[in-house]
Design an enzyme around this catalytic site. Structure first.
Site, mmCIF file in Angstrom:
data_model
loop_
_atom_site.group_PDB
_atom_site.id
_atom_site.type_symbol
_atom_site.label_atom_id
_atom_site.label_comp_id
_atom_site.label_asym_id
_atom_site.label_seq_id
_atom_site.Cartn_x
_atom_site.Cartn_y
_atom_site.Cartn_z
ATOM 1 N N HIS A 98 0.805 -1.232 0.000
ATOM 2 C CA HIS A 98 0.000 0.000 0.000
ATOM 3 C C HIS A 98 0.837 1.280 0.000
ATOM 4 O O HIS A 98 0.285 2.369 -0.169
ATOM 5 C CB HIS A 98 -0.984 -0.019 1.177
ATOM 6 N N ASP A 121 -10.050 -0.472 3.822
ATOM 7 C CA ASP A 121 -8.862 -1.052 4.454
ATOM 8 C C ASP A 121 -9.176 -1.469 5.890
ATOM 9 O O ASP A 121 -9.979 -0.817 6.563
ATOM 10 C CB ASP A 121 -7.766 0.040 4.453
ATOM 11 N N HIS A 123 -6.908 -1.140 7.998
ATOM 12 C CA HIS A 123 -6.005 -0.220 8.692
ATOM 13 C C HIS A 123 -6.288 1.220 8.250
ATOM 14 O O HIS A 123 -6.912 1.429 7.208
ATOM 15 C CB HIS A 123 -4.559 -0.576 8.367
ATOM 16 N N ASP A 125 -3.639 3.382 7.931
ATOM 17 C CA ASP A 125 -2.409 3.785 7.231
ATOM 18 C C ASP A 125 -2.091 5.263 7.435
ATOM 19 O O ASP A 125 -1.700 5.975 6.513
ATOM 20 C CB ASP A 125 -2.494 3.403 5.737
ATOM 21 N N HIS A 138 4.155 1.024 4.254
ATOM 22 C CA HIS A 138 2.773 0.743 3.820
ATOM 23 C C HIS A 138 1.741 1.088 4.891
ATOM 24 O O HIS A 138 0.558 1.129 4.590
ATOM 25 C CB HIS A 138 2.614 -0.714 3.332
ATOM 26 N N ASP A 226 -7.412 -1.755 -0.294
ATOM 27 C CA ASP A 226 -6.463 -2.712 0.280
ATOM 28 C C ASP A 226 -7.251 -4.013 0.479
ATOM 29 O O ASP A 226 -8.283 -4.019 1.157
ATOM 30 C CB ASP A 226 -5.963 -2.130 1.613
ATOM 31 N N ASP A 228 -6.878 -6.345 2.335
ATOM 32 C CA ASP A 228 -7.064 -6.777 3.723
ATOM 33 C C ASP A 228 -8.263 -6.102 4.389
ATOM 34 O O ASP A 228 -8.623 -6.425 5.526
ATOM 35 C CB ASP A 228 -5.772 -6.640 4.544
ATOM 36 N N GLU A 271 -1.918 -4.864 -2.046
ATOM 37 C CA GLU A 271 -1.596 -5.851 -1.003
ATOM 38 C C GLU A 271 -1.941 -7.292 -1.387
ATOM 39 O O GLU A 271 -1.991 -8.168 -0.514
ATOM 40 C CB GLU A 271 -2.239 -5.476 0.348
HETATM 41 N N1 LIG Z 1 -1.335 -1.261 4.129
HETATM 42 C C1 LIG Z 1 -1.298 -2.044 5.177
HETATM 43 N N2 LIG Z 1 -1.576 -3.317 5.087
HETATM 44 N N3 LIG Z 1 -0.920 -1.482 6.328
HETATM 45 C C2 LIG Z 1 -0.763 -2.230 7.561
HETATM 46 C C3 LIG Z 1 -0.221 -1.335 8.639
HETATM 47 C C4 LIG Z 1 -0.076 -2.059 9.950
HETATM 48 C C5 LIG Z 1 0.347 -1.168 11.122
HETATM 49 N N4 LIG Z 1 -0.657 -0.190 11.406
HETATM 50 C C6 LIG Z 1 1.677 -0.504 10.810
HETATM 51 O O1 LIG Z 1 1.722 0.692 10.647
HETATM 52 O O2 LIG Z 1 2.680 -1.161 10.727
HETATM 53 MN MN LIG Z 2 -3.517 -0.406 3.673
HETATM 54 MN MN LIG Z 3 -4.499 -2.838 5.368
#
Ligand SMILES: NC(=[NH2+])NCCC[C@H](N)C(=O)O
Ligand SMILES: [Mn+2]
Ligand SMILES: [Mn+2]
Length: 299
Positions: A98, A121, A123, A125, A138, A226, A228, A271
């Site tokens: 990402h 997502d 998350h 991010d 990411h 994303d 996920d 992702e």
């Molecule tokens: N694009 C993603 N899958 N991001 C996951 C981030 C996970 C966590 N919040 C981090 O900053 O490490």
């Molecule tokens: Mn993401």
């Molecule tokens: Mn994510």
């Protein structure tokens, strides 16, 4: 709807996080039939191939892993997206981790001065090198697009910020770090977490999202999806899976409603990691959702 000229660009980027294999995401998505699927809907599809991602020695900077390579790759991507827009085409970006949203949004921001972004997502991010628990870039692209974080990331295509916090809607969040939570509050970023999706249902969430952007009078809306964000039952091939996610059907409904709204002007699917996947299932979901986003319907 009108038929589009879609330009596809693949970004084999895996340096924004720790798990190898997500650089094969663009191939997996193509192999799952993305181009054929979009052509079958009557769109013209121009596959511009993949951006070359430079690889140097393993980075020692544990607060911002592979910073230099991520900046370089995203600078190339931003230029490519800008070119696609100059040709009057619709940018469709295939990831890659990402962190590539940094480049996509930097390229889009050249044209769209009041850009909206849907961040689909698990998350947010929204980390910076100060708040990141992992040092993985990411987990930072949305913050970077808002002008927050390391200057080398923030200044890609020179000006900053690319995005206003009030033009962002996050959908599907269920793993948010403390620093991200603070930023969401401080900037008043609109979030439909899994709680709101459970409570309101996806129909209301999407109606409210669409209405939100219409009221903000945005000049374009980018969908940053994303994989996920969806429950890992359906999309196991992701590097940072979080249980309790959006279902397959809810995601289709969301894409269909976005299609009907005529709001989305660019998209990216990120992702997808074939090494972690089961028989390319995650890429298949990406392509199926692409179908709905670009006009497929059941009947
Ligand atoms: N694009 C993603 N899958 N991001 C996951 C981030 C996970 C966590 N919040 C981090 O900053 O490490
Ligand atoms: Mn993401
Ligand atoms: Mn994510």
């Amino acid at each position: 709807m009108n038929k589009l000229n879609i330009s596809i660009v693949g970004v084999p980027m895996d340096l924004g996080q720790n798990r190898r294999g997500v650089d094969m995401g663009p191939s997996a998505i193509r192999y799952a039939g993305a181009i054929e699927r979009l052509k079958a809907l009557g769109h013209t599809v121009n596959d511009k191939g993949d951006i070359v991602i430079g690889r140097k020695e393993i980075s020692k900077n544990t607060k911002l892993r592979n910073l230099e390579e991520v900046v370089e790759g995203n600078t190339k991507l931003a230029n490519e997206v800008k070119e696609i827009l100059a040709e009057g085409d619709y940018p469709l970006v295939l990831g890659g981790d990402h962190s590539i949203a940094i480049g996509t949004i930097a390229g889009l921001a050249d044209k769209y001065k009041n850009l909206g972004v849907i961040w689909y997502d698990a998350h947010a991010d929204l980390n910076t090198e100060e708040t990141s628990p992992s040092g993985n870039i990411h987990g930072m692209p949305l913050a970077v697009s808002l002008g927050l974080g390391h200057t080398d990331l923030v200044k890609i295509r020179s000006y900053t910020p690319k995005l206003k916090p009030e033009n962002v809607v996050i959908i599907g969040a269920r793993s948010v770090d403390p620093g991200e939570r603070e930023l969401i509050k401080e900037k008043g970023i609109k979030v439909f977490s899994m709680h709101e999706i459970d409570k309101l249902g996806m129909t209301k969430v999407m109606e409210q999202t669409i209405e939100y952007f219409q009221k903000r009078e945005v000049d374009g809306v980018h969908l940053s999806l994303d994989l996920d964000g969806i429950d890992p039952i359906y999309t196991p091939g992701v590097g940072t899976p979080v249980p309790g996610g959006i279902t397959y059907r809810e995601s289709h409904l969301a894409m269909e409603m976005l299609y009907s709204s005529n709001l989305i002007t660019s998209a990216e699917f990120v992702e997808v990691n074939p090494i972690l996947d089961e028989k390319n299932k995650t890429a298949d979901v990406a392509v199926a959702l692409m179908g709905s986003l670009f006009g497929e319907s059941l009947l």
